[in-house]
Design an enzyme around this catalytic site. Sequence first.
Site, short mmCIF file in Angstrom:
data_model
loop_
_atom_site.label_atom_id
_atom_site.label_comp_id
_atom_site.label_asym_id
_atom_site.label_seq_id
_atom_site.Cartn_x
_atom_site.Cartn_y
_atom_site.Cartn_z
N ASP A 21 -0.74 4.56 7.96
CA ASP A 21 -1.54 4.40 6.87
C ASP A 21 -2.18 5.93 6.57
OD1 ASP A 21 -2.58 3.41 4.63
OD2 ASP A 21 -4.24 2.35 5.72
N ARG A 77 1.34 11.93 -4.13
CA ARG A 77 1.57 11.24 -3.00
C ARG A 77 2.59 11.36 -2.35
NH1 ARG A 77 -1.99 6.58 -2.77
NH2 ARG A 77 -0.12 5.37 -1.90
N HIS A 124 3.96 11.29 1.81
CA HIS A 124 4.94 10.39 2.49
C HIS A 124 5.95 11.40 3.09
CE1 HIS A 124 3.29 6.78 0.85
NE2 HIS A 124 3.68 7.34 -0.57
N SER A 184 6.45 -2.30 3.25
CA SER A 184 6.15 -3.61 3.36
C SER A 184 6.69 -4.43 2.28
CB SER A 184 4.39 -3.97 3.58
OG SER A 184 4.16 -3.53 2.03
N THR A 185 6.68 -5.66 2.20
CA THR A 185 7.19 -6.55 1.19
C THR A 185 6.47 -6.35 0.19
OG1 THR A 185 6.10 -8.58 1.98
CG2 THR A 185 8.23 -8.47 2.35
N TRP A 238 6.95 -2.99 -2.92
CA TRP A 238 7.52 -3.00 -4.00
C TRP A 238 6.75 -3.07 -5.49
CZ3 TRP A 238 12.32 -2.00 -3.51
CH2 TRP A 238 12.98 -2.51 -2.31
N ARG A 298 4.26 -0.77 -5.75
CA ARG A 298 3.65 0.27 -6.21
C ARG A 298 4.52 0.94 -7.31
NH1 ARG A 298 2.72 3.50 -0.33
NH2 ARG A 298 1.07 2.11 0.43
N LEU A 339 13.94 5.17 24.68
CA LEU A 339 12.92 4.74 23.89
C LEU A 339 13.54 3.69 22.64
CD1 LEU A 339 9.98 4.79 22.85
CD2 LEU A 339 10.66 6.49 21.11
N ARG A 365 -3.87 1.37 14.04
CA ARG A 365 -3.88 1.53 12.61
C ARG A 365 -4.46 2.66 12.40
NH1 ARG A 365 -3.87 -2.16 7.48
NH2 ARG A 365 -3.66 -0.61 5.90
N SER A 397 -2.56 -6.29 7.41
CA SER A 397 -1.78 -6.16 6.19
C SER A 397 -0.35 -6.72 6.46
CB SER A 397 -1.48 -4.46 5.93
OG SER A 397 -2.76 -3.81 5.31
N GLU A 441 -4.18 -5.61 21.87
CA GLU A 441 -5.28 -4.93 21.87
C GLU A 441 -5.16 -4.14 20.50
OE1 GLU A 441 -8.13 -4.82 23.72
OE2 GLU A 441 -7.19 -6.32 25.03
#
Length: 238
Positions: A12, A25, A29, A57-58, A61, A63, A123, A180, A188, A199
Site C-alpha cells: 500500500d 499516481r 505504481h 484487488s476485485t 476495478w 479506480r 522462493l 501492510r 482489505s 501475526e
Amino acid sequence: MGVPQHIAIIMDGNGRWAASRGLPRTAGHTQGAKNVERICLAAKKLGVKYLTLYAFSTENWSRPQPEVKALMKLLEGYLDRCQKTVEENKMRLRVIGDITRLDPKLQEKIKDAQQISAIYHDLNLTIAINYGSRDEMVRAMRKMCEDVKADKRLISEITPESFSEYLDTKDIPDPDLLIRTSGELRLSNYLLWQLAYSEMYFTDIAWPDFDEKELEKAINAFSSRDRRYGGIQEEKNV
C-alpha cells in the site's frame, strides 16, 4: 520464532508516495512495481520460502480507468520479464484470484509464467490479481457444492481442512506474518481465511520505500512475539 516461512504483504501507499513528490499516481505504481523484485531478493536472502503479494484487488476495478490500465500494463511488463527473473532467482510464480476478467493476452502470459517457473522452489512467489477473499471463498463454495452434487464429496466430510483444498492457496501454507505498508490498519479483503492465526505488522513506510532493512524490522518484530499468547514475550528474570 525465527524467520517466518510465509510472508503476505499488502503493498500500500504507491499513490500517496507519488503525491508527496508532486508526481502522478501512475509514477507511484511504477516505482512500487520496481520494488517487487527487490523485496523478493531480500526475502530469499533472509530465508523466507513463501511470499504472497496483493497486486490488484476485485475492488480496484472501481479506480479511474487510466490508473487501472496503467496497473495492468505494469503487470504485463512484469510477466514479460518473468522468465529471466525466475531463472536467475530459482523462483516459482503462482497467481491467485479470478483471472478470467483479465485481457486474454494477459491470461496467457500468466499461464506461461506459471508453467515456466514450476520447476523452481527457492522462493515461492504468489501474486494476487483480481483477488478478493470473499470472492475466493464464494468460488470455493461453488466448487465444493458441485463436488457434493456429483457425489465426489460427502457433506459429513466438509471440514476447515477440506474447505481449504478449494481455495486459490491450496498448494501453499497459510501466512505466518502479514505486513501492510503505508499506515493503514485493515485487511482489505485479503486472505481472510488464511490469516486466521497469522501475526500482523503495520508500518507507516509506503511500499516504494519498503526495503530490505524494513523487511528485517518486520521479521524481527515477528520473532519477538510469543505465539502461545499472541503478545510480546516478557523479559526474563523480572
